[in-house]
Design a protein around this motif. Structure first.
Motif, PDB file in Angstrom:
ATOM      1  N   PRO A 131     -17.701   4.162  28.306  1.00 19.63           N
ATOM      2  CA  PRO A 131     -17.432   5.546  27.887  1.00 19.63           C
ATOM      3  C   PRO A 131     -18.278   6.003  26.705  1.00 19.63           C
ATOM      4  O   PRO A 131     -18.697   7.157  26.640  1.00 19.63           O
ATOM      5  N   ARG A 132     -18.558   5.083  25.769  1.00 24.32           N
ATOM      6  CA  ARG A 132     -19.375   5.477  24.614  1.00 24.32           C
ATOM      7  C   ARG A 132     -20.776   5.872  25.064  1.00 24.32           C
ATOM      8  O   ARG A 132     -21.316   6.899  24.658  1.00 24.32           O
ATOM      9  N   GLU A 133     -21.352   5.061  25.941  1.00 16.90           N
ATOM     10  CA  GLU A 133     -22.718   5.334  26.383  1.00 16.90           C
ATOM     11  C   GLU A 133     -22.762   6.546  27.319  1.00 16.90           C
ATOM     12  O   GLU A 133     -23.719   7.315  27.334  1.00 16.90           O
ATOM     13  N   TYR A 134     -21.692   6.700  28.107  1.00 17.81           N
ATOM     14  CA  TYR A 134     -21.559   7.870  28.978  1.00 17.81           C
ATOM     15  C   TYR A 134     -21.656   9.147  28.135  1.00 17.81           C
ATOM     16  O   TYR A 134     -22.397  10.069  28.457  1.00 17.81           O
ATOM     17  N   ASP A 135     -20.936   9.178  27.025  1.00 18.40           N
ATOM     18  CA  ASP A 135     -20.965  10.369  26.164  1.00 18.40           C
ATOM     19  C   ASP A 135     -22.337  10.590  25.532  1.00 18.40           C
ATOM     20  O   ASP A 135     -22.794  11.732  25.398  1.00 18.40           O
ATOM     21  N   VAL A 136     -22.998   9.485  25.135  1.00 24.54           N
ATOM     22  CA  VAL A 136     -24.347   9.621  24.564  1.00 24.54           C
ATOM     23  C   VAL A 136     -25.240  10.320  25.589  1.00 24.54           C
ATOM     24  O   VAL A 136     -25.981  11.251  25.273  1.00 24.54           O
ATOM     25  N   LEU A 137     -25.100   9.892  26.849  1.00 21.05           N
ATOM     26  CA  LEU A 137     -25.945  10.439  27.914  1.00 21.05           C
ATOM     27  C   LEU A 137     -25.585  11.888  28.258  1.00 21.05           C
ATOM     28  O   LEU A 137     -26.446  12.771  28.231  1.00 21.05           O
ATOM     29  N   VAL A 138     -24.299  12.136  28.588  1.00 23.49           N
ATOM     30  CA  VAL A 138     -23.973  13.474  29.127  1.00 23.49           C
ATOM     31  C   VAL A 138     -24.052  14.570  28.077  1.00 23.49           C
ATOM     32  O   VAL A 138     -24.213  15.738  28.410  1.00 23.49           O
ATOM     33  N   THR A 140     -14.178  14.685  16.038  1.00 25.15           N
ATOM     34  CA  THR A 140     -13.182  14.558  17.111  1.00 25.15           C
ATOM     35  C   THR A 140     -12.442  13.230  16.976  1.00 25.15           C
ATOM     36  O   THR A 140     -12.833  12.377  16.175  1.00 25.15           O
ATOM     37  N   ASP A 141     -11.424  13.070  17.820  1.00 28.85           N
ATOM     38  CA  ASP A 141     -10.809  11.740  17.917  1.00 28.85           C
ATOM     39  C   ASP A 141     -11.757  10.845  18.720  1.00 28.85           C
ATOM     40  O   ASP A 141     -12.861  11.273  19.091  1.00 28.85           O
ATOM     41  N   THR A 142     -11.333   9.634  19.029  1.00 27.26           N
ATOM     42  CA  THR A 142     -12.266   8.688  19.676  1.00 27.26           C
ATOM     43  C   THR A 142     -12.111   8.663  21.192  1.00 27.26           C
ATOM     44  O   THR A 142     -12.670   7.780  21.851  1.00 27.26           O
ATOM     45  N   ASP A 198     -16.961  11.035  16.453  1.00 29.17           N
ATOM     46  CA  ASP A 198     -15.699  10.541  15.912  1.00 29.17           C
ATOM     47  C   ASP A 198     -15.919  10.076  14.476  1.00 29.17           C
ATOM     48  O   ASP A 198     -17.018  10.208  13.928  1.00 29.17           O
ATOM     49  N   GLN A 199     -14.874   9.495  13.891  1.00 37.39           N
ATOM     50  CA  GLN A 199     -14.942   9.122  12.485  1.00 37.39           C
ATOM     51  C   GLN A 199     -16.061   8.118  12.180  1.00 37.39           C
ATOM     52  O   GLN A 199     -16.609   8.108  11.090  1.00 37.39           O
ATOM     53  N   GLU A 200     -16.374   7.291  13.177  1.00 35.14           N
ATOM     54  CA  GLU A 200     -17.436   6.293  12.968  1.00 35.14           C
ATOM     55  C   GLU A 200     -18.833   6.837  13.286  1.00 35.14           C
ATOM     56  O   GLU A 200     -19.811   6.094  13.214  1.00 35.14           O
ATOM     57  N   GLY A 201     -18.895   8.098  13.694  1.00 28.70           N
ATOM     58  CA  GLY A 201     -20.208   8.669  14.006  1.00 28.70           C
ATOM     59  C   GLY A 201     -20.622   8.489  15.454  1.00 28.70           C
ATOM     60  O   GLY A 201     -21.742   8.837  15.835  1.00 28.70           O
ATOM     61  N   ASN A 202     -19.732   7.945  16.300  1.00 29.70           N
ATOM     62  CA  ASN A 202     -20.055   7.837  17.728  1.00 29.70           C
ATOM     63  C   ASN A 202     -20.031   9.218  18.365  1.00 29.70           C
ATOM     64  O   ASN A 202     -19.134  10.027  18.064  1.00 29.70           O
ATOM     65  N   ILE A 203     -20.992   9.466  19.264  1.00 32.37           N
ATOM     66  CA  ILE A 203     -21.004  10.754  19.965  1.00 32.37           C
ATOM     67  C   ILE A 203     -19.847  10.798  20.966  1.00 32.37           C
ATOM     68  O   ILE A 203     -19.604   9.827  21.687  1.00 32.37           O
TER      69      ILE A 203
END
Ligand code: ADP
Ligand code: ASP
Ligand code: MG
Length: 412
Positions: free
Chosen positions: A63-70, A104-106, A140-145
């Protein structure tokens, strides 16, 4: 001088000519003396393409990488839009979700907005620039897209409007506003001049994708008027406003459809306290949201339970139901993913009897079997076979006289 947020959907940005066209509209608004903040979607089809790539490379993408991509579809259009505005001689600057700290939330792929830092936007507005924000994305709070779920740019736009205390938010799309039914399915559909937040919330939750439901919730919460309109014409669109500002009081103001659900039935389960609680808590623990639920009258201590879930979640729900059926000694389970939920919606239904009977009668006259029924104060939904979607929508639209020049009913 007003502060206006203008959101452009995918079809309004499909190709450079359309981006240039949108840029001219934005610049006109600026030249009329308003401050303008733009929120962009990805070009039409781009998010689907990116989602397809993710699923082609992995059956279950991280899911993390999916969000980076989309999220990249919106990054592209934000930069292109700024270039188009600059080419018209007006200063402009793009911001990603991260740059305006759309926090956002995670919950990757369906994150919820918690805060936005509008300081960088205000600085740019102060120097006379048009600000373009990439919709659909945050961190999110950690900077993940993160991304906000399909249709999420609507929510980005309204959130930016709320954070900036904008005067209103314009949603530019490929139809002229919110109609009494999908104009691409029901030719007689009529544009509504005004709808209340509550009606729009109900419509969005029933499958009217012209606005994402969370965008409407945000708008209602912060009192932001929404103007849904076409980017291809100058016609007034539909204003989504408070109930007091809606002049036209309709018993039924819209007919909606949702073809995105599937139906599951579990037969012959024990009719004892705790069984339904167990089934639905297991489903919700797996992150699946159940919609319509019907339980049969019990015979000899056993009953049948039928419910609907998003079609994409069926493959997750079925093994879980099989396990529960085995555990409860149930007679079996079945599922059907070619169903549609058709609804009639209207604030006026609160004090009008007879809407349900009229709805059921017209469906029976068309030979359409009703498989499930669900009602609330301002809507009645039925589940039917998917192949009858268009027929049902058109017939209901006609019987409730929603077409041009009709549909207005005096309040009683
Ligand atoms: P965008 O790409 O601009 O975000 P969407 O495709 O998300 O646009 O939403 C617009 C579409 O919503 C229209 O093309 C139309 O087919 C569909 N739609 C469904 N029901 C309605 C309705 N009642 N009124 C207007 N549009 C509707
Ligand atoms: N591009 C995203 C989608 O297609 C977000 C949006 O368009 O609102 O769902
Ligand atoms: Mg949309």
């Amino acid at each position: 001088m007003s502060l206006i947020v203008q959101k452009f959907g995918g079809t309004s940005l499909a190709g450079l000519d359309r981006i240039r066209h949108a840029a001219r509209r934005i610049v006109e608004t600026r030249k009329a003396g308003h401050e303008v903040v733009v929120v962009v979607s990805a070009m039409a089809g781009e998010t689907d393409r990116l989602v397809g790539l993710a699923h082609d490379i992995s059956p279950d993408p991280d899911p993390r990488e999916y969000d980076v991509l989309v999220s990249t579809g919106e990054t592209q259009t934000s930069a292109l839009m700024v270039m188009a505005v600059q080419a018209l001689g007006v200063p402009s600057r793009s911001f990603t979700g991260a740059q305006v700290r759309v926090r956002t939330d995670t919950a990757h792929t369906r994150a919820r907005i918690q805060a936005i830092d509008v300081a960088p936007i205000r600085d740019e507005l102060a120097r006379g620039a048009i600000v373009v924000v990439a919709g659909f994305q945050g961190t999110d709070q950690e900077g993940n897209i993160t991304t906000l779920g399909r249709g999420g740019s609507d929510t980005s736009a309204v959130a930016v409007a709320a954070a900036l205390k904008a005067d209103w938010c314009e949603i530019y799309t490929d139809v002229e506003g919110v109609f009494t039914s999908d104009p691409n399915m029901v030719p007689a559909a009529r544009k509504l001049e005004r709808v209340s937040y509550d009606e729009m919330l109900e419509m969005a939750s029933l499958g009217v994708k012209v606005l994402q439901i969370r965008a409407v919730k945000f708008a209602k919460q912060y009192g932001i008027p929404l103007h849904v309109r076409s980017s291809f014409s100058d016609e007034e669109g539909t204003w989504v406003v408070t109930e007091e500002d809606v002049m036209e009081r309709l018993v039924v103001s819209g007919v909606t459809y949702n073809r995105g659900e599937a139906k599951v039935t579990i037969f012959g389960i024990p009719d004892t306290p705790g069984v339904a609680a167990r089934i639905f808590s297991e489903i919700s623990d797996s992150g699946v949201v159940v919609d319509v639920i019907v339980q049969n009258v019990s015979t000899r201590g056993h009953t049948d339970l039928t419910f609907t879930v998003p079609r994409g979640d069926l493959s997750r729900v079925l093994p879980l139901m099989q396990r529960l059926a085995d555990e409860f000694g149930a007679a079996g389970i079945t599922s059907d993913d070619s169903i549609a939920k058709i609804s009639v919606v209207g604030l006026g239904m609160r004090d009008h009897a007879g809407v349900a009977s009229k709805m059921f009668r017209v469906l029976s006259e068309e030979g359409i079997n009703i498989e499930m029924i669900n009602t609330s104060e301002i809507k009645i939904s039925v589940v039917i076979e998917e192949k009858y979607t268009e027929l049902a929508c058109r017939a209901l639209h006609e019987v409730f006289e929603l077409g041009a020049g009709t549909g207005i009913s005096e309040e009683s």
